[in-house]
Scaffold this motif. Structure first.
Motif, PDB file in Angstrom:
ATOM      1  N   GLN A  70      41.646  13.404 -25.109  1.00  0.00           N
ATOM      2  CA  GLN A  70      43.074  13.136 -25.333  1.00  0.00           C
ATOM      3  C   GLN A  70      43.766  14.388 -25.872  1.00  0.00           C
ATOM      4  O   GLN A  70      44.913  14.661 -25.548  1.00  0.00           O
ATOM      5  N   SER A  71      43.064  15.125 -26.703  1.00  0.00           N
ATOM      6  CA  SER A  71      43.642  16.346 -27.294  1.00  0.00           C
ATOM      7  C   SER A  71      44.075  17.311 -26.199  1.00  0.00           C
ATOM      8  O   SER A  71      45.089  18.006 -26.350  1.00  0.00           O
ATOM      9  N   THR A  72      43.307  17.363 -25.128  1.00  0.00           N
ATOM     10  CA  THR A  72      43.636  18.309 -24.052  1.00  0.00           C
ATOM     11  C   THR A  72      44.949  17.904 -23.397  1.00  0.00           C
ATOM     12  O   THR A  72      45.814  18.762 -23.128  1.00  0.00           O
ATOM     13  N   THR A  78      26.660  19.863 -24.758  1.00  0.00           N
ATOM     14  CA  THR A  78      28.014  20.173 -25.241  1.00  0.00           C
ATOM     15  C   THR A  78      28.929  18.962 -25.083  1.00  0.00           C
ATOM     16  O   THR A  78      28.973  18.331 -24.022  1.00  0.00           O
ATOM     17  N   PRO A  79      29.675  18.651 -26.153  1.00  0.00           N
ATOM     18  CA  PRO A  79      30.578  17.499 -26.079  1.00  0.00           C
ATOM     19  C   PRO A  79      31.906  17.829 -25.400  1.00  0.00           C
ATOM     20  O   PRO A  79      32.664  16.941 -25.068  1.00  0.00           O
ATOM     21  N   VAL A  80      32.197  19.112 -25.211  1.00  0.00           N
ATOM     22  CA  VAL A  80      33.494  19.488 -24.650  1.00  0.00           C
ATOM     23  C   VAL A  80      33.321  20.702 -23.745  1.00  0.00           C
ATOM     24  O   VAL A  80      32.687  21.691 -24.123  1.00  0.00           O
ATOM     25  N   ARG A  81      33.873  20.578 -22.564  1.00  0.00           N
ATOM     26  CA  ARG A  81      33.756  21.687 -21.600  1.00  0.00           C
ATOM     27  C   ARG A  81      34.548  22.897 -22.092  1.00  0.00           C
ATOM     28  O   ARG A  81      35.538  22.767 -22.819  1.00  0.00           O
ATOM     29  N   MET A  82      34.139  24.051 -21.591  1.00  0.00           N
ATOM     30  CA  MET A  82      34.800  25.295 -21.982  1.00  0.00           C
ATOM     31  C   MET A  82      36.290  25.284 -21.632  1.00  0.00           C
ATOM     32  O   MET A  82      37.135  25.715 -22.417  1.00  0.00           O
ATOM     33  N   ASN A  83      36.617  24.775 -20.448  1.00  0.00           N
ATOM     34  CA  ASN A  83      38.032  24.700 -20.042  1.00  0.00           C
ATOM     35  C   ASN A  83      38.867  23.960 -21.076  1.00  0.00           C
ATOM     36  O   ASN A  83      39.969  24.394 -21.436  1.00  0.00           O
ATOM     37  N   HIS A  96      46.844  19.551 -34.749  1.00  0.00           N
ATOM     38  CA  HIS A  96      46.183  19.506 -33.439  1.00  0.00           C
ATOM     39  C   HIS A  96      44.716  19.929 -33.571  1.00  0.00           C
ATOM     40  O   HIS A  96      43.819  19.301 -32.975  1.00  0.00           O
ATOM     41  N   ALA A  97      44.482  20.969 -34.354  1.00  0.00           N
ATOM     42  CA  ALA A  97      43.099  21.421 -34.553  1.00  0.00           C
ATOM     43  C   ALA A  97      42.276  20.300 -35.191  1.00  0.00           C
ATOM     44  O   ALA A  97      41.113  20.075 -34.819  1.00  0.00           O
ATOM     45  N   LYS A  98      42.886  19.591 -36.135  1.00  0.00           N
ATOM     46  CA  LYS A  98      42.175  18.488 -36.798  1.00  0.00           C
ATOM     47  C   LYS A  98      41.885  17.361 -35.794  1.00  0.00           C
ATOM     48  O   LYS A  98      40.756  16.846 -35.735  1.00  0.00           O
ATOM     49  N   ASN A  99      42.894  17.008 -35.009  1.00  0.00           N
ATOM     50  CA  ASN A  99      42.689  15.962 -34.001  1.00  0.00           C
ATOM     51  C   ASN A  99      41.571  16.344 -33.026  1.00  0.00           C
ATOM     52  O   ASN A  99      40.747  15.520 -32.638  1.00  0.00           O
ATOM     53  N   VAL A 110      36.153  15.628 -30.969  1.00  0.00           N
ATOM     54  CA  VAL A 110      34.863  16.209 -30.571  1.00  0.00           C
ATOM     55  C   VAL A 110      33.743  15.604 -31.432  1.00  0.00           C
ATOM     56  O   VAL A 110      32.671  15.244 -30.928  1.00  0.00           O
ATOM     57  N   LYS A 111      34.029  15.448 -32.715  1.00  0.00           N
ATOM     58  CA  LYS A 111      33.021  14.876 -33.610  1.00  0.00           C
ATOM     59  C   LYS A 111      32.684  13.438 -33.195  1.00  0.00           C
ATOM     60  O   LYS A 111      31.499  13.038 -33.170  1.00  0.00           O
TER      61      LYS A 111
END
Lengths: 419, 380
Positions: free
Chosen positions: A7-9, A225-230, A251-254, A259-260
């Motif tokens: 969702q963050s993306t 990895t839980p999140v792709r590089m893109n 946003h960084a916190k979200n 990811v956590k």
């Protein structure tokens, strides 16, 4: 980029687009000033002065992703600029020279009140001079003193011992130039510089980068990895251009929270991950699908790029009694940290080990030659550390010599034969 | 040594044998320090008791550079310097001093440091970076003075003794005498030239490779001899672009009937500039000379970078040849602006994009040069 798992993306992309639309409204309707900056400029000062800033490299990436680079670069060559000149840092300028706002992404860049760059390579003063003339706006240049002392494991010193790491003479000159920049911004904005506000912002940047550090650690330690590089890049860079702002910190916190949660739930970006890849260099903005092309067939997932990893090591500064000096230390050596020996090779090998990297692709940009330097040292160091390397000769924004199918085949061979 | 004893032959011989005097000095027990460009203050090096020599290795295979340096990024001369440093040819030097006035030199500095740190090669001379910045501002001016003081301190450390004010003054006087000799040579190219570009480059270039007093004597003698010669006919050209430390492009242009009367680079007309002031603070005077008068790819703003070229063109010239070899990724940004400037004055120009260094220019380039020279000769 096709699939967005976080969702963050989605939120980051939407925020950036709306931010830019608002910027255009502010400039055209309210005649508010804004600035265009080279990516390694101290955005923090502009933010404190209330002058919105667009990154030249971000805009280049947007143009490239919209498949408009060939048109603008061809037009620039037709004006007499030969085809051996750099493309990444000049594509935004080429868009201005082409003077076709109807086709430019999102309506194009409005006229800024100023453009500014650090003089790292010998080209950038030229690109920005030509650009400022075409825009009819002023160009502010920060000169870049060379580093002479380079303790290899810089990231162990950069947070607390940054004064000794970045050499006092370099910090002093950079601060002196910042003061001139501040006077210029005071003239443009009609506002007075607030030192306390800069310190507060710098503290905010630290908080933001601490969240990114947590994400980095999650990626290092999760089984897959839980999140792709893109998606890492989209989330990180949307915040970095506005670093320290309330939105960026939140946003960084979200992003960290999301990811956590994925790690806690055992969710992998690609469940079939068997090999972990790192991408060394700027993003391949004209073909970001390339980064997911090796998952199904080879179980190879890109887990690392400099964009997330550099945040904590490159930006966090503790001891902010003199925020301008701390900011100078953040600004003065980005190029050496990311691209030059010994700092780039030592850091990248350390990152590769911590991220359990199986193989590295190192971009040597043929169309942006100053960005290619340091790569042989990086490749040698990775190979010595037991991490196979595939050099990739391509440009980050110019697809004219890029053959995606051929590259996918070549990388596939590399994965099967060497990893 | 040269077969002929004429001053010009001796200078040309040193131009072709760039390390000859440095090796001689080394054998005589005088420590030698290598420089990588025109913006390193050789006067301070001389004052510290060293023999300064410009590094200009011959074109040869570059296995070490191929291993460490990215292809198509570094200029041939920078690659050759790296090759000779890593290959051991420069082990006899006490130090190499590089300047921050080009990105290539700064990166060469970092690369050489790294090779030494990695331990890939023992015995390499230590490298030092002279932090001269060429953007013009009060901040870079103040910074440059402090970095010049720092270079002096570093040289004192290498020499193991302080540099006396008298030593600096003597080195400046000696250098200024050599500068005066270069300017005599350059005057022979003004107005109606008496010296071709192919003849001039070695006479000027030897300045970087020889003891200054000896150079001054020989260059003055050579100027005397050329003054007695007759005027040279032909379209007068300025060459602008990548610095040329060889005569091959000039020879080609002149083989088609032109005369190269100036180069906007430090191996040619812009080698020495004006004298270093003998008044006031000597270190500051040295710095001011290299800050204000020495060309480099980092001179900024563009007005300052173009000043010499524009004023020299206005003095009278028939055409300009822009030399932007394939390795160029910097000066090409200036070309459209400078071409427009020439067009406004009605001065024709030609761009050469082939490498004139290693191999002969192609038949196609010869043809375009021939057409260009004929056309401007017709207009004269």
């Amino acid at each position: 980029m096709s699939e967005k798992q976080l969702q963050s993306t989605v939120a980051a992309g939407a925020y950036q687009k709306e931010w830019f639309a608002q910027l255009r409204r502010d400039v055209f309707e309210s005649h508010r000033p804004y600035a265009i900056l080279q990516a390694d400029m101290p955005f923090e000062i502009f933010q404190v002065m209330g002058l919105p800033a667009v990154s030249n490299q971000w805009w280049s990436a947007v143009i490239s992703a919209k498949r408009l680079a060939p048109k603008y670069l061809d037009a620039m060559n037709a004006m007499g600029f030969h085809d051996g000149l750099c493309r990444y840092c000049s594509l935004s300028m080429a868009c201005t020279l082409a003077d076709d706002p109807g086709e430019a992404p999102w309506g194009g860049l409005p006229k800024p009140a100023m453009i500014a760059a650090r003089l790292t390579c010998d080209c950038i003063q030229r690109v920005f001079s030509i650009w400022s003339e075409a825009l009819g706006t002023e160009f502010f240049a920060l000169d870049n003193p060379g580093a002479t002392e380079l303790p290899p494991r810089w990231w162990e010193l950069s947070r607390h011992r940054w004064r000794e790491l970045f050499e006092q003479h370099r910090l002093d000159l950079t601060v002196a130039q910042f003061r001139v920049l501040i006077r210029t911004l005071e003239r443009i904005t009609g506002r007075a510089f607030d030192r306390a506000a800069l310190r507060t912002l710098m503290e905010g940047v630290n908080r933001q980068e601490e969240y990114f550090e947590e994400v980095r650690e999650l990626i290092c330690n999760a089984p897959k990895t839980p999140v792709r590089m893109n998606e890492q890049i989209t989330n990180v860079m949307a915040a970095q251009w506005l670093r320290g702002s309330e939105w960026a910190i939140q946003h960084a916190k979200n992003f960290r929270d999301e990811v956590k949660a994925r790690v806690d739930a055992g969710i992998a970006a690609y469940p079939g991950e068997r090999r972990r890849l790192m991408w060394v260099g700027a993003g391949l903005w004209h073909d970001t699908d390339f980064y997911t092309a090796f998952e199904q067939k080879h179980g190879a997932v890109f887990v690392w790029s400099m964009y997330l990893a550099f945040g904590p090591d490159g930006y966090i500064r503790y001891g902010l009694e003199d925020p301008l000096e701390a900011l100078a230390s953040r600004t003065v050596s980005m190029n050496e940290q990311l691209h030059m020996p010994p700092w780039a090779n030592e850091w990248i090998v350390d990152q590769a080990k911590r991220h359990r990297i199986d193989g590295a692709l190192v971009l040597t940009p043929l169309g942006t030659r100053p960005s290619a330097t340091g790569n042989r040292f990086i490749e040698r160091a990775l190979e010595r550390a037991g991490i196979p390397v595939l050099p990739v000769f391509a440009d980050m924004v110019d697809p004219r010599n890029w053959n995606a199918a051929k590259m996918v085949e070549r990388v596939g061979r590399f994965i099967e034969e060497r990893l | 040594m040269p077969e002929s004893n004429s001053a010009a032959s001796q200078l040309a011989w040193h131009y072709e044998n760039p390390m000859a005097q440095a090796m001689e000095a080394h054998r005589a027990g005088v420590p030698v320090v290598g420089l990588t460009s025109n913006t390193v203050p050789s006067e301070l090096i001389r004052a510290a008791g060293f023999f300064p020599v410009m590094l200009r290795p011959a074109q040869c295979a570059t296995p070490a550079a191929d291993e460490f340096m990215e292809k198509n990024v570094f200029q041939a001369r920078i690659r050759q310097i790296f090759e000779s440093a890593v290959g051991g040819e420069l082990d006899f030097l006490r130090a190499i001093v590089l300047s921050r006035t080009s990105e290539q030199e700064y990166k060469l500095f970092l690369y050489l440091r790294e090779v030494a740190r990695e331990g890939s090669r023992d015995g390499m001379p230590p490298v030092y970076l002279y932090g001269l910045l060429h953007s013009q501002s009060a901040e870079t001016h103040a910074y440059g003075i402090s970095r010049t003081e720092e270079l002096k301190r570093q040289l004192e450390e290498i020499a193991g003794r302080p540099i006396a004010a008298r030593d600096i003054a003597e080195a400046v006087v000696e250098s200024n005498a050599a500068r005066a000799a270069v300017r005599r040579v350059l005057r022979l190219r003004e107005g109606v030239p008496r010296l071709s570009g192919t003849e001039a480059l070695p006479l000027i270039g030897a300045y970087w490779l020889m003891a200054r007093a000896e150079y001054a004597k020989l260059a003055s003698e050579a100027a005397d001899n050329f003054e007695r010669g007759g005027p040279l006919p032909g379209a007068r050209l300025i060459v602008k672009g990548a610095p040329l430390d060889h005569v091959r492009l000039h020879a080609t242009l002149e083989s088609h009937g032109a005369i190269v009367v100036a180069e906007d680079d430090w191996w040619g007309t812009r080698s020495v500039g004006v004298d270093i002031s003998a008044n006031g603070d000597a270190v500051k005077a040295i710095f001011d000379h290299y800050y204000l008068d020495a060309p480099s790819p980092r001179v900024f703003p563009p007005d300052a970078a173009d000043r010499w070229f524009e004023s020299h063109v206005r003095k009278g010239v028939d055409g300009v040849v822009f030399y932007l070899p394939p390795e160029d990724y910097v000066l090409g940004w200036d070309y459209p602006r400078q071409k427009r400037f020439l067009e406004k004055l009605g001065i024709p120009s030609l761009i050469v994009r082939e490498d004139s260094g290693a191999e002969k220019l192609s038949a196609e380039s010869h043809e375009s040069i021939e057409r260009f020279v004929k056309e401007i000769a017709r207009k004269r």
